[in-house]
Design a protein around this motif. Structure first.
Motif: not given
Length: 182
Positions: A131-132, A134-137, A179-182
């Motif tokens: 959760d939350d 700052p990384h993309r993966t 993948r994070l933030h998708e």
């Protein structure tokens, strides 16, 4: 899962000791076969070192009352870290381009007490640790023989990046990513 609470490690020696005992219990099981007392010492020193050195350090602990029933440990990694450098050397260029950004998150350990498996504890721990960020993966590895872990990660949306990477001289591991933030 209703009476289970997930919280960030409070920094106490007592809570870390109880988490290390759970870690040693879980990782003494097949297919891991780690020696309990050595696992306790290794886990404790690794957590303390990572907490002081690594970006995005996270140790989340699931409890029921005073009993530790689950944990997840992860940190940010980048070039120069042992794990990152091993993956960079082992993965094909097209895979590295997608998964190894300037920095990514690495889930190092996930452990759930046997009596609490298949009750949502692992899924809740994984959601909380990611959760939350700052990384993309995010990346993780698991033994090829750890079929139930692989199934869990797949259900949670993790993709197999490479089914058999040799990051050490010993057995190969399956590397998975999300993948994070998708």
């Amino acid at each position: 899962m209703s009476s289970t609470t997930i919280a960030v490690w409070n920094g106490s020696h007592d809570q870390l000791t109880r988490a290390a005992e759970l870690y040693a219990e879980v990782f003494s099981e097949a297919p891991y076969g780690e020696e309990r007392s050595q696992s306790i010492e290794s886990f404790t020193s690794r957590v303390r070192r990572r907490a002081s050195e690594k970006p995005s350090f996270r140790l989340l602990i699931a409890t029921e009352g005073d009993r530790v029933v689950g944990l997840v440990l992860g940190t940010g990694v980048s070039r120069g870290d042992w794990w990152w450098d091993r993956l960079e050397a082992a993965l094909p260029p097209d895979v590295k381009e997608v998964w190894l950004d300037q920095e990514c998150f690495s889930v190092e350990e996930l452990a759930v007490d046997g009596s609490h498996r298949r009750r949502g504890v692992a899924a809740a721990l994984m959601a909380a640790v990611l959760d939350d960020l700052p990384h993309r993966t995010a990346l993780l590895s698991c033994y090829q023989e750890a079929r139930s872990a692989q199934k869990l990660y797949s259900r949670l949306g993790w993709a197999v990046i490479d089914p058999a990477v040799h990051v050490t001289e010993s057995r190969a591991v399956q590397v998975m990513g999300i993948r994070l933030h998708e």
